[in-house]
Scaffold this motif. Structure first.
Motif, PDB file in Angstrom:
ATOM      1  N   GLN A   9       0.828  -1.202   0.000  1.00 38.45           N
ATOM      2  CA  GLN A   9       0.000   0.000   0.000  1.00 38.45           C
ATOM      3  C   GLN A   9       0.868   1.259   0.000  1.00 38.45           C
ATOM      4  OE1 GLN A   9      -2.498  -0.708   3.417  1.00 38.45           O
ATOM      5  NE2 GLN A   9      -4.047  -1.740   2.184  1.00 38.45           N
ATOM      6  N   ARG A  10       1.911   1.266   0.826  1.00 36.55           N
ATOM      7  CA  ARG A  10       2.799   2.429   0.886  1.00 36.55           C
ATOM      8  C   ARG A  10       3.489   2.634  -0.455  1.00 36.55           C
ATOM      9  NH1 ARG A  10       5.027   1.436   5.425  1.00 36.55           N
ATOM     10  NH2 ARG A  10       6.755   0.221   4.670  1.00 36.55           N
ATOM     11  N   GLU A  11       3.952   1.557  -1.077  1.00 37.34           N
ATOM     12  CA  GLU A  11       4.595   1.661  -2.396  1.00 37.34           C
ATOM     13  C   GLU A  11       3.606   2.176  -3.436  1.00 37.34           C
ATOM     14  OE1 GLU A  11       7.796   1.396  -3.721  1.00 37.34           O
ATOM     15  OE2 GLU A  11       8.192   1.569  -1.585  1.00 37.34           O
ATOM     16  N   SER A  12       2.365   1.722  -3.371  1.00 37.08           N
ATOM     17  CA  SER A  12       1.343   2.178  -4.319  1.00 37.08           C
ATOM     18  C   SER A  12       1.065   3.664  -4.155  1.00 37.08           C
ATOM     19  CB  SER A  12       0.047   1.388  -4.144  1.00 37.08           C
ATOM     20  OG  SER A  12       0.238   0.040  -4.497  1.00 37.08           O
ATOM     21  N   ILE A  13       1.027   4.136  -2.919  1.00 33.97           N
ATOM     22  CA  ILE A  13       0.810   5.559  -2.653  1.00 33.97           C
ATOM     23  C   ILE A  13       1.962   6.371  -3.237  1.00 33.97           C
ATOM     24  CG2 ILE A  13       0.768   7.298  -0.814  1.00 33.97           C
ATOM     25  CD1 ILE A  13      -0.860   5.193   0.840  1.00 33.97           C
ATOM     26  N   PRO A  38      -9.722  -1.809  -2.097  1.00 30.46           N
ATOM     27  CA  PRO A  38     -11.064  -1.375  -1.669  1.00 30.46           C
ATOM     28  C   PRO A  38     -11.243  -1.265  -0.153  1.00 30.46           C
ATOM     29  CG  PRO A  38     -11.220  -3.086  -3.345  1.00 30.46           C
ATOM     30  CD  PRO A  38      -9.771  -2.974  -2.962  1.00 30.46           C
ATOM     31  N   ASN A  39     -10.463  -2.014   0.621  1.00 33.43           N
ATOM     32  CA  ASN A  39     -10.615  -2.005   2.081  1.00 33.43           C
ATOM     33  C   ASN A  39      -9.638  -1.063   2.778  1.00 33.43           C
ATOM     34  OD1 ASN A  39     -12.691  -3.914   1.957  1.00 33.43           O
ATOM     35  ND2 ASN A  39     -11.214  -5.596   1.892  1.00 33.43           N
ATOM     36  N   ILE A  40      -8.861  -0.278   2.025  1.00 39.86           N
ATOM     37  CA  ILE A  40      -7.896   0.627   2.654  1.00 39.86           C
ATOM     38  C   ILE A  40      -8.646   1.699   3.447  1.00 39.86           C
ATOM     39  CG2 ILE A  40      -7.681   2.255   0.728  1.00 39.86           C
ATOM     40  CD1 ILE A  40      -4.612   2.272   1.308  1.00 39.86           C
ATOM     41  N   SER A  41      -8.093   2.084   4.577  1.00 41.12           N
ATOM     42  CA  SER A  41      -8.736   3.123   5.390  1.00 41.12           C
ATOM     43  C   SER A  41      -8.049   4.469   5.151  1.00 41.12           C
ATOM     44  CB  SER A  41      -8.668   2.766   6.874  1.00 41.12           C
ATOM     45  OG  SER A  41      -7.351   2.899   7.350  1.00 41.12           O
ATOM     46  N   LEU A  42      -8.785   5.532   5.423  1.00 37.51           N
ATOM     47  CA  LEU A  42      -8.219   6.868   5.318  1.00 37.51           C
ATOM     48  C   LEU A  42      -7.053   7.021   6.292  1.00 37.51           C
ATOM     49  CD1 LEU A  42      -8.328   9.685   4.057  1.00 37.51           C
ATOM     50  CD2 LEU A  42     -10.066  10.305   5.748  1.00 37.51           C
ATOM     51  N   GLY A  43      -7.161   6.410   7.466  1.00 40.34           N
ATOM     52  CA  GLY A  43      -6.084   6.452   8.456  1.00 40.34           C
ATOM     53  C   GLY A  43      -4.807   5.817   7.930  1.00 40.34           C
ATOM     54  N   VAL A  45      -3.897   5.660   4.790  1.00 39.93           N
ATOM     55  CA  VAL A  45      -3.347   6.593   3.805  1.00 39.93           C
ATOM     56  C   VAL A  45      -2.615   7.724   4.522  1.00 39.93           C
ATOM     57  CG1 VAL A  45      -3.927   8.272   1.999  1.00 39.93           C
ATOM     58  CG2 VAL A  45      -5.012   6.012   2.001  1.00 39.93           C
ATOM     59  N   TYR A  46      -3.235   8.308   5.547  1.00 41.30           N
ATOM     60  CA  TYR A  46      -2.595   9.387   6.303  1.00 41.30           C
ATOM     61  C   TYR A  46      -1.284   8.930   6.937  1.00 41.30           C
ATOM     62  CZ  TYR A  46      -6.061  13.135   6.116  1.00 41.30           C
ATOM     63  OH  TYR A  46      -6.865  14.168   5.701  1.00 41.30           O
ATOM     64  N   ARG A  47      -1.286   7.750   7.562  1.00 39.74           N
ATOM     65  CA  ARG A  47      -0.063   7.242   8.203  1.00 39.74           C
ATOM     66  C   ARG A  47       1.048   7.030   7.182  1.00 39.74           C
ATOM     67  NH1 ARG A  47      -3.807   4.554  11.095  1.00 39.74           N
ATOM     68  NH2 ARG A  47      -3.674   2.661   9.843  1.00 39.74           N
ATOM     69  N   ASN A  48       0.699   6.465   6.032  1.00 41.63           N
ATOM     70  CA  ASN A  48       1.713   6.217   5.007  1.00 41.63           C
ATOM     71  C   ASN A  48       2.220   7.507   4.382  1.00 41.63           C
ATOM     72  OD1 ASN A  48       2.315   3.303   4.700  1.00 41.63           O
ATOM     73  ND2 ASN A  48       0.100   3.162   4.490  1.00 41.63           N
ATOM     74  N   ASP A  54       8.223  11.805   6.208  1.00 45.18           N
ATOM     75  CA  ASP A  54       9.294  11.771   7.213  1.00 45.18           C
ATOM     76  C   ASP A  54      10.568  11.125   6.660  1.00 45.18           C
ATOM     77  OD1 ASP A  54       7.593  12.967   9.020  1.00 45.18           O
ATOM     78  OD2 ASP A  54       7.175  11.126  10.143  1.00 45.18           O
ATOM     79  N   LEU A  55      10.400  10.151   5.769  1.00 41.72           N
ATOM     80  CA  LEU A  55      11.547   9.453   5.172  1.00 41.72           C
ATOM     81  C   LEU A  55      12.170  10.246   4.017  1.00 41.72           C
ATOM     82  CD1 LEU A  55      10.130   5.808   5.035  1.00 41.72           C
ATOM     83  CD2 LEU A  55      11.915   6.670   6.576  1.00 41.72           C
ATOM     84  N   GLY A  56      11.501  11.323   3.604  1.00 45.67           N
ATOM     85  CA  GLY A  56      12.014  12.125   2.499  1.00 45.67           C
ATOM     86  C   GLY A  56      11.727  11.537   1.128  1.00 45.67           C
ATOM     87  N   GLU A  57      10.804  10.582   1.065  1.00 48.03           N
ATOM     88  CA  GLU A  57      10.481   9.950  -0.213  1.00 48.03           C
ATOM     89  C   GLU A  57       9.405  10.714  -0.974  1.00 48.03           C
ATOM     90  OE1 GLU A  57      10.054   5.719  -0.118  1.00 48.03           O
ATOM     91  OE2 GLU A  57      11.624   5.510   1.396  1.00 48.03           O
ATOM     92  N   ILE A  58       8.657  11.571  -0.284  1.00 48.31           N
ATOM     93  CA  ILE A  58       7.703  12.496  -0.889  1.00 48.31           C
ATOM     94  C   ILE A  58       7.825  13.810  -0.128  1.00 48.31           C
ATOM     95  CG2 ILE A  58       6.091  10.666  -1.586  1.00 48.31           C
ATOM     96  CD1 ILE A  58       4.269  11.616   0.756  1.00 48.31           C
ATOM     97  N   LYS A  59       7.210  14.855  -0.654  1.00 43.93           N
ATOM     98  CA  LYS A  59       7.184  16.138   0.060  1.00 43.93           C
ATOM     99  C   LYS A  59       5.757  16.458   0.472  1.00 43.93           C
ATOM    100  CE  LYS A  59      11.179  18.692  -1.368  1.00 43.93           C
ATOM    101  NZ  LYS A  59      11.689  20.006  -1.584  1.00 43.93           N
ATOM    102  N   LYS A  60       5.627  16.948   1.693  1.00 48.79           N
ATOM    103  CA  LYS A  60       4.347  17.414   2.207  1.00 48.79           C
ATOM    104  C   LYS A  60       4.326  18.924   2.023  1.00 48.79           C
ATOM    105  CE  LYS A  60       1.817  17.629   6.556  1.00 48.79           C
ATOM    106  NZ  LYS A  60       1.839  17.161   7.950  1.00 48.79           N
ATOM    107  N   LEU A  61       3.323  19.429   1.328  1.00 42.73           N
ATOM    108  CA  LEU A  61       3.192  20.866   1.092  1.00 42.73           C
ATOM    109  C   LEU A  61       2.099  21.406   2.004  1.00 42.73           C
ATOM    110  CD1 LEU A  61       3.199  20.816  -2.823  1.00 42.73           C
ATOM    111  CD2 LEU A  61       5.150  21.033  -1.277  1.00 42.73           C
ATOM    112  N   ALA A  62       2.512  22.093   3.040  1.00 37.64           N
ATOM    113  CA  ALA A  62       1.568  22.695   3.971  1.00 37.64           C
ATOM    114  C   ALA A  62       1.494  24.192   3.693  1.00 37.64           C
ATOM    115  CB  ALA A  62       2.016  22.437   5.408  1.00 37.64           C
TER     116      ALA A  62
END
Length: 131
Positions: A9-13, A38-43, A45-48, A54-62
């Motif tokens: 799931q994390r790799e797919s995201i 289909p059974n993935i939760s919003l939580g 997705v947020y955790r991943n 945090d790992l620097g593999e994506i950027k969070k734009l706030a």
């Protein structure tokens, strides 16, 4: 530190974000991941998203107003937000390394990244306004 357990799931995201240029929100990522898991939760997705950020593999734009957005492109680059429709797009800027080097000339620390944000009206909104 223990090795991080592999997660499909994390790799797919991460892969999903790498294919996008519109900087989706967590809700947008969740809606797209439901097609694959289909059974993935919003939580989940947020955790991943948080972990990948945090790992620097994506950027969070706030601080673009509204929900945080996520970017699969991690090298230094600038962003533009349309103040009309709220879209966030990458700006192709050259010499980001030069900007970081210049910023560090009178700074005793080490600059490893930078984030510049520009605001205005996107091309689509300008066309709508002209009509």
């Amino acid at each position: 530190m223990a090795a991080l357990k592999y997660s499909r799931q994390r790799e797919s995201i991460k892969e999903f974000l790498m294919t996008r240029t519109d900087h989706p929100t967590a809700d947008m990522v969740y809606e797209n991941m439901k097609f694959i898991y289909p059974n993935i939760s919003l939580g989940t997705v947020y955790r991943n998203l948080s972990l990948l950020s945090d790992l620097g593999e994506i950027k969070k734009l706030a601080s673009f107003g509204g929900a945080d957005r996520f970017d699969g492109r991690v090298e230094p680059h600038c962003h533009f937000m349309c103040t009309e429709c709220g879209c966030v797009i990458d700006l192709e800027t050259e010499d980001m390394q030069d900007i970081m080097k210049k910023a560090g000339e009178h700074f005793n620390g080490i600059i490893t990244d930078c984030s510049a944000r520009f605001f205005g009206m996107c091309e689509d909104c300008m066309k709508k306004e002209e009509n």
